[in-house]
Design an enzyme around this catalytic site. Structure first.
Site, PDB file in Angstrom:
ATOM      1  N   ASP A  77       0.859  -1.189   0.000  1.00 31.68           N
ATOM      2  CA  ASP A  77       0.000   0.000   0.000  1.00 31.68           C
ATOM      3  C   ASP A  77       0.891   1.234   0.000  1.00 31.68           C
ATOM      4  OD1 ASP A  77      -2.937   0.786   0.277  1.00 31.68           O
ATOM      5  OD2 ASP A  77      -1.943   2.112   1.716  1.00 31.68           O
TER       6      ASP A  77
HETATM    7  C1  LIG Z   1       2.995   8.278  -5.761  1.00 29.82           C
HETATM    8  C2  LIG Z   1       2.741   7.294  -6.871  1.00 29.82           C
HETATM    9  C3  LIG Z   1       1.784   6.302  -6.733  1.00 29.82           C
HETATM   10  N1  LIG Z   1       1.591   5.418  -7.779  1.00 29.82           N
HETATM   11  C4  LIG Z   1       0.551   4.341  -7.692  1.00 29.82           C
HETATM   12  C5  LIG Z   1       1.079   3.028  -7.122  1.00 29.82           C
HETATM   13  C6  LIG Z   1      -0.178   2.348  -6.700  1.00 29.82           C
HETATM   14  O1  LIG Z   1      -0.704   1.630  -7.810  1.00 29.82           O
HETATM   15  C7  LIG Z   1      -1.103   3.500  -6.327  1.00 29.82           C
HETATM   16  C8  LIG Z   1      -1.294   3.560  -4.829  1.00 29.82           C
HETATM   17  O2  LIG Z   1      -2.503   2.972  -4.506  1.00 29.82           O
HETATM   18  P1  LIG Z   1      -2.582   1.625  -3.629  1.00 29.82           P
HETATM   19  O3  LIG Z   1      -3.908   1.629  -2.950  1.00 29.82           O
HETATM   20  O4  LIG Z   1      -1.360   1.457  -2.820  1.00 29.82           O
HETATM   21  O5  LIG Z   1      -2.525   0.465  -4.711  1.00 29.82           O
HETATM   22  P2  LIG Z   1      -3.600   0.141  -5.849  1.00 29.82           P
HETATM   23  O6  LIG Z   1      -4.976   0.509  -5.404  1.00 29.82           O
HETATM   24  O7  LIG Z   1      -3.093   0.734  -7.127  1.00 29.82           O
HETATM   25  O8  LIG Z   1      -3.471  -1.439  -6.008  1.00 29.82           O
HETATM   26  P3  LIG Z   1      -3.719  -2.544  -4.857  1.00 29.82           P
HETATM   27  O9  LIG Z   1      -4.431  -1.870  -3.714  1.00 29.82           O
HETATM   28  O10 LIG Z   1      -4.546  -3.585  -5.553  1.00 29.82           O
HETATM   29  O11 LIG Z   1      -2.341  -3.028  -4.481  1.00 29.82           O
HETATM   30  O12 LIG Z   1      -0.476   4.707  -6.758  1.00 29.82           O
HETATM   31  C9  LIG Z   1       2.296   5.508  -8.979  1.00 29.82           C
HETATM   32  O13 LIG Z   1       2.065   4.725  -9.920  1.00 29.82           O
HETATM   33  N2  LIG Z   1       3.257   6.481  -9.104  1.00 29.82           N
HETATM   34  C10 LIG Z   1       3.516   7.382  -8.110  1.00 29.82           C
HETATM   35  O14 LIG Z   1       4.383   8.264  -8.293  1.00 29.82           O
END
Ligand SMILES: Cc1cn([C@H]2C[C@H](O)[C@@H](COP(=O)(O)OP(=O)(O)OP(=O)(O)O)O2)c(=O)[nH]c1=O
EC number: 3.6.1.9
Length: 218
Positions: A77
């Site tokens: 997360d």
């Molecule tokens: C800060 C940042 C986040 N992110 C993304 C990563 C994660 O996919 C998302 C954070 O949300 P999360 O809730 O951590 O993950 P998710 O909902 O995408 O997937 P899951 O819960 O099924 O594991 O933001 C980027 O792609 N680049 C960035 O610079």
């Protein structure tokens, strides 16, 4: 089976997390978890570790007993922390604009929590304490100022909508990243080097148990 000697199951729908495991040549299976990402804690590192554990536990308990043997489930997360606020994924374009207005021209922290869960003993029964490790990494990100027009254009690109803090450091937002202090991949969604080091420790435990089994047969 990957070179660590066990099946890795990624409990995530995040394409970035899949890409990062692919990047280091890891073989794994994807089983997204739909757990609720509501949290009482307001301490970012506690929040991401607890939410990553919920995702990993959810998938682990959904596995058949056979599938659990020799499998390690990974949940993750990511949140963005700025000015005592914790930013997850924006619920709509307005919130995405508000998040980016907060982040532009400032330094913020990105926390990614990861939990690994596995079946500690071959004869382990339901409910017994599983093997578990949870950790987090923090990266400080400093952004250049963004004008209203730049924020609107970035939100219209659609890139912010599925990302914590409403930005993708690996995408168009790279144009506004002045400096980072810490693991870049941790911002993208997985502290992949730390994760690999933690996964290697688990394979050591499995090898050790193998020695014990061999010893017990003598
Ligand atoms: C800060 C940042 C986040 N992110 C993304 C990563 C994660 O996919 C998302 C954070 O949300 P999360 O809730 O951590 O993950 P998710 O909902 O995408 O997937 P899951 O819960 O099924 O594991 O933001 C980027 O792609 N680049 C960035 O610079």
């Amino acid at each position: 089976m990957n070179k660590l000697g066990y099946k890795l199951i990624l409990a995530s729908a995040s394409p970035r997390r899949r890409e990062l495991l692919d990047q280091i040549g890891m073989e794994f299976e994807v089983m997204p978890s739909g757990v609720e990402e509501k949290m009482e804690s307001t301490v970012p590192y506690e929040m991401v570790m607890e939410l990553s554990a919920r995702k990993a536990r959810d998938i682990f308990h959904r596995l058949s007993p056979e599938k659990r043997n020799g499998a390690v489930v990974a949940g993750a997360d990511t949140v963005v922390a700025v000015e005592n606020k914790i930013l997850g994924k924006p619920k709509d374009e307005k919130e995405a604009q508000e998040m980016l207005s907060l982040l532009q021209g400032r330094t913020h922290q990105v926390y990614t929590g990861v939990t690994l869960i596995w079946k500690e003993h071959a004869q382990q029964t339901e409910g017994e304490e599983m093997g578990k490790t949870s950790f987090y990494e923090r990266t400080d990100v400093t952004m250049y100022p963004m004008s209203e027009e730049e924020i609107c254009a970035y939100v219209e690109s659609g890139e912010p909508m599925d990302k914590a803090g409403a930005y993708g450091i690996q995408g168009k937002c790279a144009a506004y990243v002045k400096e980072i202090n810490g693991d870049f991949y941790n911002v993208v969604g997985l502290p992949i080097a730390r994760l690999y080091q933690e996964m290697k420790k688990i394979s050591l435990v499995h090898e050790h148990r193998g020695d014990m089994n061999a010893a017990s047969q003598e």
